[in-house]
Design a protein around this motif. Sequence first.
Motif, PDB file in Angstrom:
ATOM      1  N   ASP A  89       0.549  -1.408   0.021  1.00 14.15           N
ATOM      2  CA  ASP A  89      -0.074  -0.073   0.031  1.00 14.15           C
ATOM      3  C   ASP A  89       0.891   1.266   0.000  1.00 14.15           C
ATOM      4  N   VAL A  90       2.005   1.013   0.207  1.00 18.47           N
ATOM      5  CA  VAL A  90       2.778   2.451   0.389  1.00 18.47           C
ATOM      6  C   VAL A  90       3.086   3.289  -1.050  1.00 18.47           C
ATOM      7  N   GLN A  91       2.830   4.447  -0.894  1.00 21.28           N
ATOM      8  CA  GLN A  91       2.684   5.194  -2.231  1.00 21.28           C
ATOM      9  C   GLN A  91       3.985   6.278  -1.950  1.00 21.28           C
ATOM     10  N   LEU A  92       4.244   6.827  -0.950  1.00 18.45           N
ATOM     11  CA  LEU A  92       5.238   7.775  -1.041  1.00 18.45           C
ATOM     12  C   LEU A  92       6.041   7.446   0.490  1.00 18.45           C
TER      13      LEU A  92
ATOM     14  N   PHE B  71       3.785   7.084   3.629  1.00 17.81           N
ATOM     15  CA  PHE B  71       2.203   7.347   3.158  1.00 17.81           C
ATOM     16  C   PHE B  71       1.782   6.138   2.628  1.00 17.81           C
ATOM     17  N   GLY B  72       0.735   5.454   3.078  1.00 12.95           N
ATOM     18  CA  GLY B  72       0.061   4.443   2.421  1.00 12.95           C
ATOM     19  C   GLY B  72      -1.046   4.662   1.890  1.00 12.95           C
ATOM     20  N   ARG B  73      -1.915   3.758   1.193  1.00 11.08           N
ATOM     21  CA  ARG B  73      -3.205   4.098   0.863  1.00 11.08           C
ATOM     22  C   ARG B  73      -4.352   4.328   1.946  1.00 11.08           C
TER      23      ARG B  73
END
Lengths: 172, 197
Positions: A47-50, A118-120
Motif C-alpha cells: 500500500d505504500v505510495q510515498l 504514506f500508504g493508501r
Amino acid sequence: MTNGTRKLVGKSATFGIRQRVYQTADGFDVEMREQYEVMQRRVLFDDVQLVTIHHRLGPLYLILTGSIASLFAFIAILIVSVDANDWEAALVPAFIGLPFLILFLARLAFGQEVITIFGRRSKAEMRFAIRKRLARETYGKICAAVREAQRGTSVPPVAEPFPEGILLPPDL
Amino acid sequence: MSDSLAYRGPACPHCAVPLQEEEQRTGSLVCAHCNRAFEATAFAAPQHTVAPTAEVVTIGPEGANACANHTRNAAVTSCQRCGLFICSLCEMNLGTGSYCPSCFDRMRTEGSLQTGVRKYRDYAGMSLSAVIFGLLLWFPFGIVIGPLAVHYALKGRKQRREEQRSVVGVTILMVLGILEVAGWMAMVGFIIYRAAQ
C-alpha cells in the motif's frame, strides 16, 4: 495485538501521543499510545505510495524548553541580583534549568529528521533527534524493503519465447 | 479512529496539505503550498485485483449453492460461526477460518476476534505508574497502590505472553508491587510495636 516477529524501526512523540513503528514481514505496524490506550494500525508494503524524509526544528518544542530554561535562569539571576554572595542558592534553579537548556540547544543545533510513510489508507511517522545518519539509513532501508516487496507482487515479466532451433526436453 | 478517517493520502510532511498525483515523485521536492523542501521516494503501489466471482447462472444450480447475501453469486464456503453460505465477496478469511460479514462485525464488537483487536489497554504501563506512585506515596497508600500494581502487572503479563514478548519487566513490576505491600505491613507492624511499648 501482534506477535514477537517484528523489529522496531523508529519512534515519534508529540504532545499527548507516542508512536512506535515496527517492521513486520508484510509491512509496518504502528502503535499509537495515548496515555494507557494503545491503538494499532498497519501500513502494508503493497500500500505504500510515498516515503518522505525532512528536517525540522519543532518550534513548539523550542518555545517550551526555551521558556522553561529562561524561567529558571531568570530565578537564578534574580537570587544573585538580590544578594551577590548568595550564589549557592542560585545554583538550585540553575541546575533545574540546565537540562532544558541542553535540550533547547541540542534541538537548535541538530534539529530532527522525520520519516513519513504514506500508504493508501494510513501513514506512519518516525522522528530521529540528533542521529541524522541513522535516519538516513532507516529511510534507505524502508525504501529498499518497500521496493523489494512491491517488485514481488507486481506482474511477472512475460517469458521470452525460446529461439528456434534449440532442442527442448519432451515435457516442454 | 479519527486519525484514520481524516487520512487523505500522501501529503506534504510539513503542512499536511495533500499532494497531487503529479507531485508525488522521487527526488527533492518543494511543497507548492508552504514552499518548504523535503525528499521523497515514490512507489507505484500495485493495484489489487479482485478475483471474479462465479455466478450461479454460469455454473448451474447443481454445481453451486447461492450466496445468502448475493443470490446471483455462487457460494465458495460457509461461515464457520453461523454456517451461512457465502460468496468470495462476502468471505472474511482471517487465517483461522472464514466468516460472513455480520459474524465478523459481531465478533469484532465482542472482542473475541484477536486479529481484529486494534485498540487495547497497556497494562504494563499502568502497572509501572502504580509502582512509581506506590514508591512516592508508599506510606500510607502502599496497601492500596501495591495490590493495584500487582493486579495490572498480572494483566500485563498475560497480554505480553499473548504478544509473545518478554515478561521480565512486568515480573519485576509485580515483585515491586508485592514489596510495597510487604513494606507497608512491616511499617504498620513497627508502629504497633512502638505504640505497645
